[in-house]
Design a protein around this motif. Structure first.
Motif, mmCIF file in Angstrom:
data_model
loop_
_atom_site.group_PDB
_atom_site.id
_atom_site.type_symbol
_atom_site.label_atom_id
_atom_site.label_comp_id
_atom_site.label_asym_id
_atom_site.label_seq_id
_atom_site.Cartn_x
_atom_site.Cartn_y
_atom_site.Cartn_z
ATOM 1 N N VAL A 1 26.625 13.487 -7.908
ATOM 2 C CA VAL A 1 27.443 12.447 -8.506
ATOM 3 C C VAL A 1 27.751 11.076 -7.780
ATOM 4 O O VAL A 1 27.175 10.509 -7.821
ATOM 5 C CB VAL A 1 28.422 12.549 -8.960
ATOM 6 C CG1 VAL A 1 29.221 11.654 -9.822
ATOM 7 C CG2 VAL A 1 28.123 13.399 -10.339
ATOM 8 N N SER A 2 27.626 11.413 -6.623
ATOM 9 C CA SER A 2 27.654 10.514 -5.293
ATOM 10 C C SER A 2 26.267 9.513 -4.865
ATOM 11 O O SER A 2 26.242 8.729 -5.220
ATOM 12 C CB SER A 2 28.153 10.364 -3.490
ATOM 13 O OG SER A 2 28.595 9.615 -2.656
ATOM 14 N N SER A 3 25.539 10.718 -5.445
ATOM 15 C CA SER A 3 23.263 9.973 -4.793
ATOM 16 C C SER A 3 23.836 8.934 -6.333
ATOM 17 O O SER A 3 22.610 8.192 -6.088
ATOM 18 C CB SER A 3 23.088 10.958 -4.284
ATOM 19 O OG SER A 3 22.890 11.763 -5.334
ATOM 20 N N LYS A 4 24.178 10.094 -7.251
ATOM 21 C CA LYS A 4 23.492 8.897 -8.590
ATOM 22 C C LYS A 4 23.757 7.775 -8.538
ATOM 23 O O LYS A 4 23.355 6.675 -9.085
ATOM 24 C CB LYS A 4 23.958 10.267 -9.880
ATOM 25 C CG LYS A 4 23.025 10.849 -9.888
ATOM 26 C CD LYS A 4 23.885 12.027 -11.064
ATOM 27 C CE LYS A 4 22.401 13.028 -11.706
ATOM 28 N NZ LYS A 4 21.072 12.946 -12.121
ATOM 29 N N LEU A 5 25.284 7.679 -7.949
ATOM 30 C CA LEU A 5 26.278 6.481 -8.129
ATOM 31 C C LEU A 5 25.017 4.911 -6.879
ATOM 32 O O LEU A 5 26.073 4.224 -7.577
ATOM 33 C CB LEU A 5 27.713 6.612 -8.417
ATOM 34 C CG LEU A 5 28.227 7.321 -8.721
ATOM 35 C CD1 LEU A 5 29.821 7.321 -8.366
ATOM 36 C CD2 LEU A 5 28.145 6.057 -10.262
ATOM 37 N N ALA A 6 24.733 6.419 -6.317
ATOM 38 C CA ALA A 6 24.453 5.119 -5.337
ATOM 39 C C ALA A 6 22.893 4.310 -4.900
ATOM 40 O O ALA A 6 22.416 3.669 -4.583
ATOM 41 C CB ALA A 6 24.462 5.574 -3.946
ATOM 42 N N VAL B 1 23.449 21.366 -3.951
ATOM 43 C CA VAL B 1 24.437 20.610 -3.220
ATOM 44 C C VAL B 1 25.488 20.310 -3.947
ATOM 45 O O VAL B 1 25.833 21.491 -5.055
ATOM 46 C CB VAL B 1 24.102 19.197 -3.616
ATOM 47 C CG1 VAL B 1 22.695 18.717 -2.680
ATOM 48 C CG2 VAL B 1 23.419 18.897 -4.504
ATOM 49 N N SER B 2 26.817 20.085 -3.527
ATOM 50 C CA SER B 2 28.181 20.150 -4.748
ATOM 51 C C SER B 2 27.750 19.040 -5.942
ATOM 52 O O SER B 2 26.748 18.122 -4.985
ATOM 53 C CB SER B 2 28.937 19.865 -3.986
ATOM 54 O OG SER B 2 29.003 17.846 -3.541
ATOM 55 N N LEU B 3 28.405 19.237 -6.431
ATOM 56 C CA LEU B 3 29.177 18.841 -7.439
ATOM 57 C C LEU B 3 29.117 17.020 -7.397
ATOM 58 O O LEU B 3 28.655 15.809 -7.525
ATOM 59 C CB LEU B 3 29.885 18.768 -9.007
ATOM 60 C CG LEU B 3 30.235 17.637 -9.905
ATOM 61 C CD1 LEU B 3 28.868 17.790 -10.877
ATOM 62 C CD2 LEU B 3 31.134 18.436 -11.147
ATOM 63 N N ASN B 4 30.143 16.449 -6.073
ATOM 64 C CA ASN B 4 30.723 15.373 -5.867
ATOM 65 C C ASN B 4 29.301 15.189 -5.051
ATOM 66 O O ASN B 4 29.167 13.848 -5.526
ATOM 67 C CB ASN B 4 31.711 15.425 -4.673
ATOM 68 C CG ASN B 4 31.964 14.360 -3.667
ATOM 69 O OD1 ASN B 4 32.850 13.961 -4.844
ATOM 70 N ND2 ASN B 4 32.058 14.017 -3.096
ATOM 71 N N GLU C 1 22.280 21.152 -12.478
ATOM 72 C CA GLU C 1 21.978 20.228 -11.528
ATOM 73 C C GLU C 1 22.069 20.478 -9.839
ATOM 74 O O GLU C 1 21.360 20.682 -9.947
ATOM 75 C CB GLU C 1 21.300 18.658 -12.247
ATOM 76 C CG GLU C 1 21.085 17.624 -11.436
ATOM 77 C CD GLU C 1 20.824 16.371 -12.434
ATOM 78 O OE1 GLU C 1 20.327 15.556 -11.533
ATOM 79 O OE2 GLU C 1 21.173 16.035 -13.993
ATOM 80 N N ALA C 2 23.436 20.085 -10.263
ATOM 81 C CA ALA C 2 23.493 20.458 -8.176
ATOM 82 C C ALA C 2 23.437 21.344 -8.231
ATOM 83 O O ALA C 2 22.970 21.832 -6.620
ATOM 84 C CB ALA C 2 25.557 20.150 -8.525
#
Length: 107
Positions: free
Chosen positions: A101-106, A95-98, A89-90
């Motif tokens: 995942v950061s955007s999903k958490l937000a 985009v980076s994996l980080n 998906e990244a």
């Protein structure tokens, strides 16, 4: 220890029919009251008494969450297949994996 730095929350308890004051750093403490203001005042007083008692007995007093320093990093273990799906998906989003995942958490 400044008890004003602790993390307080007031919510409605349908079971009790009253507002309940809570403190994240002291999950075993609570205070029931008719109004949110009374619940907040009550839990703050209970926490202050608890901190005073702990200090008098040389017990470790929890550090307020607000006063702690955070690195911005934490590890999460996930199944390998889910890891693979997130990497794909990244890559598809460029985009980076980080960042993904950061955007999903937000969200």
């Amino acid at each position: 220890m400044n008890v004003d730095h602790y993390t307080y929350r007031v919510t409605w308890s349908a079971e009790d029919g009253e507002h309940v004051g809570l403190c994240a750093e002291f999950p075993s403490l609570s205070w029931l009251a008719a109004s949110p203001e009374e619940a907040l005042a009550g839990i703050r007083a209970v926490v202050a008494d608890c901190v005073k008692d702990m200090a008098a007995n040389a017990e470790p007093v929890p550090e307020p969450i607000a006063d702690r320093r955070y690195s911005g990093e934490f590890k999460v273990r996930i199944p390998p297949q889910q890891h693979r799906q997130l990497v794909i998906e990244a890559a598809e989003q460029g985009v980076s994996l980080n960042r993904l995942v950061s955007s999903k958490l937000a969200a």
